[in-house]
Design a protein around this motif. Structure first.
Motif, PDB file in Angstrom:
ATOM      1  N   GLY A 145     -28.942 -37.091 -11.953  1.00  0.00           N
ATOM      2  CA  GLY A 145     -29.201 -36.774 -13.354  1.00  0.00           C
ATOM      3  C   GLY A 145     -30.152 -35.605 -13.535  1.00  0.00           C
ATOM      4  O   GLY A 145     -29.893 -34.689 -14.287  1.00  0.00           O
ATOM      5  N   GLU A 146     -31.266 -35.627 -12.794  1.00  0.00           N
ATOM      6  CA  GLU A 146     -32.210 -34.519 -12.903  1.00  0.00           C
ATOM      7  C   GLU A 146     -33.001 -34.381 -11.614  1.00  0.00           C
ATOM      8  O   GLU A 146     -32.971 -35.270 -10.759  1.00  0.00           O
ATOM      9  N   GLY A 147     -33.677 -33.239 -11.484  1.00  0.00           N
ATOM     10  CA  GLY A 147     -34.503 -33.025 -10.300  1.00  0.00           C
ATOM     11  C   GLY A 147     -35.628 -32.082 -10.655  1.00  0.00           C
ATOM     12  O   GLY A 147     -35.483 -31.226 -11.526  1.00  0.00           O
ATOM     13  N   SER A 148     -36.772 -32.267  -9.991  1.00  0.00           N
ATOM     14  CA  SER A 148     -37.896 -31.401 -10.321  1.00  0.00           C
ATOM     15  C   SER A 148     -37.708 -30.047  -9.655  1.00  0.00           C
ATOM     16  O   SER A 148     -37.046 -29.930  -8.625  1.00  0.00           O
ATOM     17  N   SER A 149     -38.324 -29.064 -10.269  1.00  0.00           N
ATOM     18  CA  SER A 149     -38.237 -27.723  -9.726  1.00  0.00           C
ATOM     19  C   SER A 149     -38.806 -27.662  -8.313  1.00  0.00           C
ATOM     20  O   SER A 149     -38.261 -27.025  -7.432  1.00  0.00           O
ATOM     21  N   VAL A 150     -39.919 -28.400  -8.110  1.00  0.00           N
ATOM     22  CA  VAL A 150     -40.518 -28.415  -6.773  1.00  0.00           C
ATOM     23  C   VAL A 150     -39.511 -28.925  -5.752  1.00  0.00           C
ATOM     24  O   VAL A 150     -39.296 -28.328  -4.708  1.00  0.00           O
ATOM     25  N   TYR A 151     -38.891 -30.047  -6.117  1.00  0.00           N
ATOM     26  CA  TYR A 151     -37.990 -30.661  -5.152  1.00  0.00           C
ATOM     27  C   TYR A 151     -36.770 -29.769  -4.884  1.00  0.00           C
ATOM     28  O   TYR A 151     -36.398 -29.519  -3.738  1.00  0.00           O
ATOM     29  N   LEU A 152     -36.166 -29.252  -5.952  1.00  0.00           N
ATOM     30  CA  LEU A 152     -34.939 -28.467  -5.776  1.00  0.00           C
ATOM     31  C   LEU A 152     -35.220 -27.168  -5.036  1.00  0.00           C
ATOM     32  O   LEU A 152     -34.496 -26.801  -4.112  1.00  0.00           O
ATOM     33  N   ASN A 153     -36.302 -26.482  -5.422  1.00  0.00           N
ATOM     34  CA  ASN A 153     -36.644 -25.248  -4.735  1.00  0.00           C
ATOM     35  C   ASN A 153     -36.972 -25.511  -3.276  1.00  0.00           C
ATOM     36  O   ASN A 153     -36.576 -24.764  -2.391  1.00  0.00           O
ATOM     37  N   GLY A 154     -37.718 -26.573  -3.051  1.00  0.00           N
ATOM     38  CA  GLY A 154     -38.144 -26.903  -1.697  1.00  0.00           C
ATOM     39  C   GLY A 154     -36.976 -27.312  -0.820  1.00  0.00           C
ATOM     40  O   GLY A 154     -36.916 -26.972   0.351  1.00  0.00           O
ATOM     41  N   THR A 155     -36.024 -28.031  -1.407  1.00  0.00           N
ATOM     42  CA  THR A 155     -34.938 -28.580  -0.594  1.00  0.00           C
ATOM     43  C   THR A 155     -33.778 -27.590  -0.428  1.00  0.00           C
ATOM     44  O   THR A 155     -33.211 -27.463   0.649  1.00  0.00           O
ATOM     45  N   PHE A 156     -33.447 -26.924  -1.532  1.00  0.00           N
ATOM     46  CA  PHE A 156     -32.231 -26.101  -1.486  1.00  0.00           C
ATOM     47  C   PHE A 156     -32.517 -24.590  -1.518  1.00  0.00           C
ATOM     48  O   PHE A 156     -31.612 -23.783  -1.417  1.00  0.00           O
ATOM     49  N   GLY A 157     -33.760 -24.224  -1.707  1.00  0.00           N
ATOM     50  CA  GLY A 157     -34.104 -22.797  -1.707  1.00  0.00           C
ATOM     51  C   GLY A 157     -34.168 -22.218  -3.111  1.00  0.00           C
ATOM     52  O   GLY A 157     -33.388 -22.580  -3.983  1.00  0.00           O
ATOM     53  N   ASN A 158     -35.122 -21.293  -3.297  1.00  0.00           N
ATOM     54  CA  ASN A 158     -35.309 -20.679  -4.618  1.00  0.00           C
ATOM     55  C   ASN A 158     -34.070 -19.917  -5.062  1.00  0.00           C
ATOM     56  O   ASN A 158     -33.721 -19.890  -6.229  1.00  0.00           O
ATOM     57  N   GLY A 159     -33.437 -19.254  -4.101  1.00  0.00           N
ATOM     58  CA  GLY A 159     -32.295 -18.387  -4.414  1.00  0.00           C
ATOM     59  C   GLY A 159     -31.206 -19.165  -5.115  1.00  0.00           C
ATOM     60  O   GLY A 159     -30.689 -18.739  -6.158  1.00  0.00           O
TER      61      GLY A 159
END
Ligand code: ADP
Ligand code: ZN
Ligand code: ZN
Length: 723
Positions: A145-159
């Motif tokens: 449903g949702e994910g935090s910016s920290v988690y998504l950036n950290g896990t999948f990359g900022n790009g």
């Protein structure tokens, strides 16, 4: 631009400052948390400084990967506090910084304040097959449903995140929902300050440390609230620290009633989310008063107008697990930083603080009478050895039983106090009151069950367990103490129709249990409340006319130079629960050592007399505050390593002793009383130093140990728990 970063990891080897390049697109300021590359990993770090130049070879520096929060989680003042604590307590930087933010924030357990939340928009998703990370994000969001910016950036990359944002596949939201800890809403009880309170408030106006010595019931809380109001009017903020154990619903409700939303409460009874939200309200300035236990001294408030430490003598202000620090010293640093007063309040100030007041380092402010003008309860000392001689070998003296019957007949209330702190630690003769002491140190020996021996926690000497009293020859010499359960059982037998409540660690482990027991007590008459330290403080029940102290000596014979002081404090506190209403109360104090000087002073409410006597003893024996005890604790899984290490350190410190011959009162090395803890073998170096050069010797000793050890070693100053 360059950033100096402290890596948020525990190893001693990386507890230093690393430099990173700040990429142009990141607005990095000191106090921010960032992600950086470290070796082959990505780790979290704290930026402590930003500068134009770097001290290191620029070509070898890495770039900061991303920022974790949009605003610095650690404010400027707290970076200074960190530097102070490193120097003062020999702690690791990362371990200090962690104290400044809620644990939940680090572990990512709760949604963070400065953080964006991403979810999928309604837009058609159009991603090429080989953009694996982008597809992974979409899958993740479909599932969660949702994910935090920290988690998504950290896990999948900022790009990948940025690409999806640009395509409009992601939408960004900020969550701003505060969880407010529940507390009983009460009407604010308006009182007119008495003359003494008014003059106390007037005196506490400069930027010094004030020792507010006020008897139990003298209305210190009202003084605190007025001091805080005054600062709020000046647009300042305030911190009030209370021991965890006296963070009673009552005091919290009083503060809520007076200050409403302006007060934030930090204590261990809150859920992670609640604690985090209270922290955020302080951070943002919405709340201006932090009320809490020890760690509330790190509240993210700016522009402090006053810091108050209630029950300043409490041991719990010294953190005895890592990181080890002394709350008073941190409070003093913050008060100096903000140029504001520090108030230490107590009915029984620590010998340490009172000595400082005597020397003029603190300003003494006194409230010598109860606010409502009522007499202090009468304290009757009962000799339990006499009871045994006259055939009563039970838990209760005849006097206490008679007084309890009286309370019951009049439908009033009683509290029975059991001091469990000294649980089964010392050996005492039931016939003559003899207590086993160390031949070299004059402190009681501690019984160690695992090897069935008595040990001195100050010099390490060991003694055989006694089976006969060396003083009178009796065989009734034993260790052990009565517990709350046993007392309740006995009361039920003697007074089968009377409600008996129990309050201790076992009965209060569930959330709100504490409150429920107190509520039931408030509404039941007659009633007897049996409890440990938990009932000693803060409670204000007007129908409690009797307080019984089952075994006052329990804290007297701990292997600690402060045990008499602690006994005086504890008994005065407990006694202070009686007779707070219109009728004078009474205290029955049962002891096997009725002639011990502490009881005479306690019974007369003679703090000053007690202080004089205690000061004299400490001065003669050269114990703190007239000396400094330093314990250096070494622990490692590898016993051989730690044994070698402690030996090397000791040999170096012996040289230090030769250099500073007259300054060492004592130096020795030994296994710690608890030889192994969590599978680590523990050794310690103990020293007692004259005050004149204690700072210098302490830091030299620290340098020695720090250089030789691969792990961090713990320095403890005047520790009360030497296990
Ligand atoms: P302390 O913290 O010094 O032990 P408290 O602050 O708990 O004392 O105050 C004891 C009681 O006296 C409380 O019920 C409080 O409301 C009451 N009190 C405080 N100040 C006054 C005053 N000026 N006049 C009347 N009652 C007061
Ligand atoms: Zn004896
Ligand atoms: Zn000893």
């Amino acid at each position: 631009m360059f950033a100096k970063v402290i890596i948020d990891q525990d190893a001693k080897a990386i507890d230093k400052v690393f430099e990173y390049i700040i990429p142009d697109n990141l607005a990095v300021v000191p106090g921010m948390r960032v992600y950086v590359g470290f070796g082959s990993r990505t780790v979290q770090g704290f930026v402590i400084e930003v500068s134009e130049k770097c001290d290191f070879d620029e070509s070898k520096l890495k770039k900061i990967i991303s920022i974790i929060d949009e605003q610095p989680a650690i404010k400027k003042e707290m970076l200074e506090v960190m530097k102070f604590m490193v120097k003062k307590f020999h702690l690791k930087q990362a371990s200090i910084l962690r104290l400044f933010i809620p644990a939940e924030m680090r572990e990512g357990k709760v949604k963070e304040l400065f953080e964006k939340i991403y979810s999928l928009s309604n837009k058609e998703i159009n991603i090429v097959k080989n953009a694996k990370q982008q597809l992974a994000i979409v899958d993740f969001l479909k599932e969660h449903g949702e994910g935090s910016s920290v988690y998504l950036n950290g896990t999948f990359g900022n790009g990948a995140v940025r690409a999806l944002l640009e395509k409009g596949v992601l939408i960004e939201t900020q969550k701003e929902k505060f969880r407010k800890p529940l507390s009983e809403i009460k009407d604010d009880k308006k009182v007119n300050l008495n003359k003494l309170q008014e003059s106390a408030i007037e005196k506490i106006a400069g930027n010094r440390t004030y020792l507010l010595h006020g008897v139990t019931g003298s209305g210190k809380t009202e003084v605190y609230m007025n001091l805080i109001s005054r600062e709020l009017k000046n647009n300042k903020t305030a911190i009030l620290l209370v021991p965890e154990i006296s963070l009673t619903p009552q005091i919290l409700a009083n503060f809520k009633a007076r200050f409403g939303e302006e007060v934030a409460i930090l204590h261990s009874g809150l859920s992670a989310g609640e604690r985090f939200d209270e922290w955020r309200r302080l951070y943002s300035g919405e709340a201006k008063i932090a009320v809490g236990a020890r760690s509330a001294i790190f509240a993210p408030l700016e522009n402090l107008g006053i810091i108050i430490i209630d029950e300043e003598h409490e041991q719990s202000y010294i953190s005895e697990s890592n990181p080890r620090f002394n709350t008073h010293e941190v409070a003093k640093f913050r008060a100096n930083f903000n140029n504001c007063p520090l108030v230490l309040g107590s009915a029984t100030p620590s010998v340490d603080s009172y000595e400082k007041a005597k020397l003029g380092q603190f300003e003494l402010v006194e409230l010598p009478t109860r606010a409502n003008g009522k007499e202090m309860p009468q304290i009757q000392i009962v000799d339990m050895i006499n009871e045994i001689r006259s055939g009563n070998s039970g838990i209760f003296s005849n006097q206490l039983l008679a007084d309890l019957s009286n309370i019951i007949n009049n439908k009033k209330q009683a509290m029975l106090f059991i001091n469990r702190r000294g649980y089964s630690s010392f050996m005492r003769c039931r016939d003559c009151g003899y207590v086993a002491k160390c031949s070299g140190c004059d402190v009681s020996l501690v019984y160690h069950q695992e090897d069935n021996r008595l040990k001195c926690h100050y010099c390490g000497k060991q003694f055989k367990v006694l089976d006969r009293c060396p003083s009178c020859g009796s065989e009734h010499i034993k260790h052990g103490a009565v517990g709350t359960e046993q007392v309740v059982k006995k009361l039920n037998e003697i007074f089968p129709d009377v409600k008996v409540l129990r309050m201790d660690n076992d009965t209060t482990s569930k959330k709100n249990a504490h409150q429920r027991i107190l509520e039931e007590f408030r509404n039941t008459k007659p009633c007897i409340l049996v409890g440990t330290q938990m009932i000693a403080k803060g409670h204000d029940f007007e129908d409690v006319l009797l307080v019984g102290i089952i075994d006052a000596d329990q804290s007297l014979y701990q292997s600690d130079y402060r045990s008499t002081e602690r006994t005086f404090q504890l008994i005065t506190q407990v006694a202070g629960r009686a007779g707070r209403g219109e009728t004078q109360g009474k205290v029955v104090l049962q002891t096997y050592a009725p002639r011990h000087y502490v009881y005479k002073f306690v019974a007369n409410y003679d703090y000053k007399g007690f202080f004089k006597k205690e000061e004299n003893i400490r001065q003669t024996a050269v114990f703190p505050p007239f000396s400094r005890i330093v314990r250096i604790l070494f622990a490692d899984f590898d016993e051989e390593y730690v044994r070698q290490l402690v030996k090397m350190c000791y040999n170096e410190i012996v040289k230090l002793k030769e250099e500073f011959k007259d300054e060492f009162l004592y130096l020795d090395v030994m296994k710690s009383p608890i030889k192994r803890m969590q599978n680590k073998f523990r050794y310690q170096i103990l020293m007692r130093l004259k005050l004149s050069k204690a700072d210098e010797i302490e830091s030299k000793a620290f340098e020695i140990v720090d250089k030789l050890s691969k792990n961090s070693v713990f320095f403890e100053i005047n520790p009360s728990n030497m296990s």
